[in-house]
Structure formats: C-alpha cells, structure tokens
Write an enzyme that holds these catalytic residues in place. Structure first.
Site, PDB file in Angstrom:
ATOM      1  N   ASP A 252       9.207   0.739   5.213  1.00  0.00           N
ATOM      2  CA  ASP A 252       7.752   0.865   5.404  1.00  0.00           C
ATOM      3  C   ASP A 252       7.197  -0.534   5.632  1.00  0.00           C
ATOM      4  O   ASP A 252       7.011  -1.287   4.683  1.00  0.00           O
ATOM      5  CB  ASP A 252       7.125   1.518   4.180  1.00  0.00           C
ATOM      6  CG  ASP A 252       5.595   1.487   4.191  1.00  0.00           C
ATOM      7  OD1 ASP A 252       5.021   1.159   5.242  1.00  0.00           O
ATOM      8  OD2 ASP A 252       4.999   1.768   3.144  1.00  0.00           O
TER       9      ASP A 252
ATOM     10  N   GLU B 216      -1.512  -4.055   7.056  1.00  0.00           N
ATOM     11  CA  GLU B 216      -1.787  -2.621   6.929  1.00  0.00           C
ATOM     12  C   GLU B 216      -1.881  -2.211   5.465  1.00  0.00           C
ATOM     13  O   GLU B 216      -2.711  -1.382   5.087  1.00  0.00           O
ATOM     14  CB  GLU B 216      -0.681  -1.812   7.624  1.00  0.00           C
ATOM     15  CG  GLU B 216      -0.975  -0.311   7.730  1.00  0.00           C
ATOM     16  CD  GLU B 216      -0.537   0.508   6.531  1.00  0.00           C
ATOM     17  OE1 GLU B 216      -0.941   1.679   6.432  1.00  0.00           O
ATOM     18  OE2 GLU B 216       0.200  -0.006   5.666  1.00  0.00           O
TER      19      GLU B 216
HETATM   20 ZN    ZN Z   1       3.174   1.323   2.733  1.00  0.00          ZN
END
Ligand code: ZN
Length: 362
Positions: free
Chosen positions: A183, A217
């Site tokens: 991720d 993010e």
């Molecule tokens: Zn994440």
C-alpha cells in the site's frame, strides 16, 4: 495479451527495489527517483511538483488528458517526545498501527543517516495478567540503545525525525507478494507496467497519458489534490489497495466480501463516474479479466476523490488491488491480481477515445 504473463524478471526486480526503499509520507523523493528511472524509457517527459509528486507523460502536446495513478508514500511515525532516560514516544504519520508496534525493529531517519531502534514492551512476566494493557499510542516507545536524552541527541535523533519499518519484500508460496508498503507501492508499480506494455506493444494512444505517482495520500490525499490542479485531466483512473475480508475477525456484513486471487476490485461510490466505471467493466468482460465489486459510502478513502472533485469535476474511477493485513509490515497480495489490475488498466486505456466527455446527457 490475455494469457501472457505480464510481470517479468526485470519488472519484479524493480518492484522489489522500489518496495525495499523507505518512502514515508512527506519524504518520498528517493522512491520517486527509483520509479522515474524505471519509467523513463516508456514516456516522453516528466512533470514533478514542489512536494514531490511525479508524472511520466506520453504525448505531452495532446489536449485531452488521461491520468493513471497510484500513490508513492508509506505510513510511518514521527519522533514526538524524548524522555530523560532516552526513550522515544511517537505520533503517527499516516495510519500506522499501534497494535503491531511492540517488538518491531525500526529505522529512524536522521540527517546523518539511519539510526536503528526497537519498539520495546514490558515482559510477559512483569505484567498484571488480570488486566492486560493493549499497545496504544501513549504507551508504545522506541529504544535506540541510548542511556539518556543527551545521548539520543548525540546520535542525531530529534523530535520530527521520521521512523519506518525495515521489513523487506518476500514471496510466499510462489505467488503471494509480501512486504510493508505494498500500500501503495504496488500502485506505482502497476501504472508503470501499463506504460511499459504500451511501449513494448507499440500502442499509440490518441490522448495524453499522465502516469502519476502522488505523494502524501496516507494523510489525506494531499499529493493528488495538488497534482490534479497541475495536470487538469479529463479522465483519472486510480489504483490503490483494498481489504481482503476473508481473513479472521473481519465482518463481511459491514466490510463487504473481497479477496485476494479473485481479481481487481471495481468501486461504486459517488466520486466514481458511472460511465467511466461501466467502460472498465465492459472492458473486463470483453477481455475476460476477472473482477470483484465493492461499494463505498461517501468517500472512497483514496485519491479517486481528490481527482474527481477537482477542476470542476474529472471523470474518475477506482480499480483496487485486494490485500491482506493493510498497514502492517506483512501486507500480502496475489501476483495474479497485480497482473490483472495492470491488464485491466491497459485494456481500458485502449478503449477510451480522444475527447470523450462521459456525459450522462449525450
Ligand atoms: Zn494506506
């Protein structure tokens, strides 16, 4: 394309190098350099911005612009407080998980280089078994082997230093990729692989393609918010990870049912433009690419929202890679899903015409 293997030995080597490099939120540039170096043969030019987002561009002169995007940052910690006896207390930089911290090795990034430490934890023998205290943000601490605060400072560690985990890439049982920061290092990898395939298969696109690796993010889609204003795209296809909900203690009635090995996950959410999403689904069906569905209430929690709600509205969609154990150091994905996300983005691009508005009213 449909039955050929996509990931090559060379691309896997890149993925491993890109994963093993730390790229904490706010400090992504070394990772971006690795990513741009890999992408360079497949694009015409690059855009980078002040905070470190990077974009490889194919057909930079084209008016109509399509983004394919992943994010480059990984969750980490900040040194927040140093005790007189030389222990470090932390705050989150992104959604780092306090429950997995005890007994982990850490890398503390300083001006002089990496200082190694460990998250300590009281021994089982010394704890009151009748009321076990779970790890929480206010009781986890790092020991770097210093005898006091002064020695911590001499080692170059101060409040504001960023802390990452050193865990590196592994393959479990031939086709499961395991690492911290899959991720969303996988996102950057997959969009770069789309660019490589376009180049190798000599596909000429009728629009500008912006292969985007956004920063920040994990703390609220900030890099995407910035770079979408720079690119001003017409279409944005985002890729991030989503949960495999088939492992223990996850309630599928609230979390939905998605799992690794079953294909890319296509999102339904207000930020997802319905006509663009249907184009992706039609493409998957035509090319026999397996896929799963997921619904999000309000926000998708991904850069999709940042692109969608920018520039007066950008047709956006989300194709997710199912992943086990998100925000741990053993995030796990299936190689077939990685390949199928690449395939689905690639085939969808070949299915988008220059100038398409995706309007509901045409
Ligand atoms: Zn994440």
């Amino acid at each position: 394309m449909a039955n050929t293997k996509i990931i090559t030995k060379k691309s896997l080597q890149f993925f491993e190098k890109y994963l093993n490099n730390a790229s904490p939120t706010g400090y992504e540039w070394e990772g971006q350099k690795i990513w741009m170096e890999y992408l360079k043969p497949y694009v015409d030019t690059f855009i980078t911005d002040t905070y470190g987002s990077a974009v490889g561009v194919i057909n930079p002169e084209a008016q109509y612009k399509v983004v394919i995007e992943g994010h480059s940052d990984e969750i980490s910690w900040y040194v927040n407080y140093i005790t007189d006896n030389g222990l470090l207390y932390v705050i989150r930089n992104g959604g780092s998980d306090h429950q997995i911290a005890p007994s982990k090795w850490v890398n503390i990034h300083t001006k002089a280089g990496v200082v190694t430490g460990v998250f300590g934890w009281p021994a089982i023998h010394t704890r009151d078994k009748s009321k076990e205290t779970p790890p929480k943000l206010d009781n986890i601490f790092i020991d770097i082997g210093a005898k006091d605060k002064e020695e911590v400072e001499k080692m170059g560690v101060h409040v504001g230093c960023v802390i990452t985990y050193p865990d590196e890439f592994h393959i479990l049982n031939k086709d499961k990729f395991v690492c911290r920061a899959i991720d969303n290092r996988a996102g950057g990898f997959m969009v770069a692989e789309v660019a490589r395939l376009l180049h190798e298969n000599k596909k000429k696109l009728p629009f500008g393609l912006y292969i985007t690796n956004a920063v920040q993010e994990e703390i609220g889609l900030r890099g995407a918010e910035m770079i979408t204003q720079t690119i001003k795209p017409n279409v944005a296809i985002i890729t991030d990870v989503c949960h495999d909900t088939t492992t223990p203690m996850i309630d599928q009635k609230t979390q939905g049912h998605t799992e690794i090995g079953q294909g890319p996950v296509i999102s339904y959410a207000p930020a997802v433009q319905n006509k663009l999403r249907e184009r992706i689904i039609e493409t998957a069906e035509a090319k026999k690419i397996p896929f799963q569905r997921m619904a999000a209430s309000r926000s998708t929690g991904t850069d999709t929202d940042a692109f969608a709600y920018s520039n007066g509205g950008v047709a956006s969609a989300l194709i997710s890679l199912p992943l086990r154990y998100m925000h741990t150091t053993v995030e796990t994905v299936h190689r077939n899903d990685v390949e199928n996300v690449i395939r689905l983005i690639y085939e969808t691009l070949l299915n988008i015409k220059e100038g398409e508005s995706f309007s509901y009213f045409d």
